[in-house]
Scaffold this active site. Sequence first.
Site, PDB file in Angstrom:
ATOM      1  N   GLU A  88      -5.502  -5.374  13.332  1.00 36.84           N
ATOM      2  CA  GLU A  88      -5.456  -5.795  11.901  1.00 36.84           C
ATOM      3  C   GLU A  88      -4.812  -6.792  11.999  1.00 36.84           C
ATOM      4  O   GLU A  88      -3.546  -6.927  12.542  1.00 36.84           O
ATOM      5  CB  GLU A  88      -5.024  -4.669  11.179  1.00 36.84           C
ATOM      6  CG  GLU A  88      -4.799  -5.071   9.724  1.00 36.84           C
ATOM      7  CD  GLU A  88      -4.582  -4.309   8.455  1.00 36.84           C
ATOM      8  OE1 GLU A  88      -4.521  -3.164   8.589  1.00 36.84           O
ATOM      9  OE2 GLU A  88      -4.417  -4.650   7.194  1.00 36.84           O
ATOM     10  N   ASP A 102      -6.077   5.158   4.152  1.00 35.11           N
ATOM     11  CA  ASP A 102      -4.979   5.239   3.194  1.00 35.11           C
ATOM     12  C   ASP A 102      -4.677   4.144   2.248  1.00 35.11           C
ATOM     13  O   ASP A 102      -3.849   4.117   1.403  1.00 35.11           O
ATOM     14  CB  ASP A 102      -3.648   5.927   3.846  1.00 35.11           C
ATOM     15  CG  ASP A 102      -3.059   4.930   4.944  1.00 35.11           C
ATOM     16  OD1 ASP A 102      -3.740   3.558   5.162  1.00 35.11           O
ATOM     17  OD2 ASP A 102      -2.061   4.977   5.559  1.00 35.11           O
TER      18      ASP A 102
HETATM   19  O1  KIV Z   1      -6.449   1.969   5.075  1.00 37.89           O
HETATM   20  C1  KIV Z   1      -7.348   1.232   5.381  1.00 37.89           C
HETATM   21  O2  KIV Z   1      -8.180   0.980   4.734  1.00 37.89           O
HETATM   22  C2  KIV Z   1      -7.131   0.521   6.776  1.00 37.89           C
HETATM   23  C3  KIV Z   1      -7.992  -0.539   6.881  1.00 37.89           C
HETATM   24  C4  KIV Z   1      -7.402  -1.856   6.207  1.00 37.89           C
HETATM   25  C5  KIV Z   1      -8.438  -0.822   8.411  1.00 37.89           C
HETATM   26  O3  KIV Z   1      -6.435   0.870   7.643  1.00 37.89           O
END
Ligand code: KIV
Length: 264
Positions: free
Chosen positions: A180, A44
């Site tokens: 993260e 997202d």
């Molecule tokens: O939405 C995304 O790209 C993510 C990554 C940063 C892990 O959740």
Amino acid sequence: MAVTLHTLAEMKQRQEKFSCLTAYDATFAHTVSSSGVDVILVGDSLGMVLQGQSSTVPVSLADMVYHTRGVAAGNQGALLMVDMPFMSYSTLPQALESAATLMRAGAQMVKLEGDEWMADSIAALSERGVPTCAHLGLTPQFVHKLGGYKVQGRDEAAAEKMLQSACALDQAGADVILLECVPSSLAQKITAAVRAPVIGIGAGPDTDGQVLVLHDMLGITPGRRPRFVKDFLQEGGSIAGAIAAYVAAVKAGHFPAPEHGFKG
Ligand code: KIV
């Protein structure tokens, strides 16, 4: 050969690192998966990267379906993980309905941000044949609660709580855990404690796999580059070369280097 959940579990067993990158359309999905990336994430983050929003909060389920269809069409055998957007899984019935919509669009695994409150949904999805990834640490959908994009789990109590949550979601049936922006030492502890393969971003070198946002690792995201990102286009020379360089660096344990991680 197509990458499956079993491939990732076996790689964890063999202590072989795997790579993950975001993709939001068919062309990049083709390039990313043909360049040896094991897992594609329709993140997202597309809200910020493609739509220019200041967070992922405005992203809708319809947005995720649209981009998942494109990525599924271009994908050449990577495992296809898709984000459940903000508030699309806040109750169990909502989680089941949203996951069904994304799986019908081509997702092979759905990713949910949160901690122990997601355990029932993860168990129910798992029982119904939907692979799940539990995203812990800096969870961008919570940016307004967290007060910004900050490293999580730095003090002892927060670190202990994150370890407990990871273990609870692992036991509930999460197939993958994503961490993260957490201290490298905490990510190492969680990776050793859980059965599920762990993917890290800003979580140091000891997780089972690594993920980056494609536009970040190509160095084309405007603004300040986060500490955990490396520009692979410089050494790769082309988009496919950059992705191949990233895959090779992850597999060899050369990325992330100590300077890309955080201390507790
Ligand atoms: O939405 C995304 O790209 C993510 C990554 C940063 C892990 O959740």
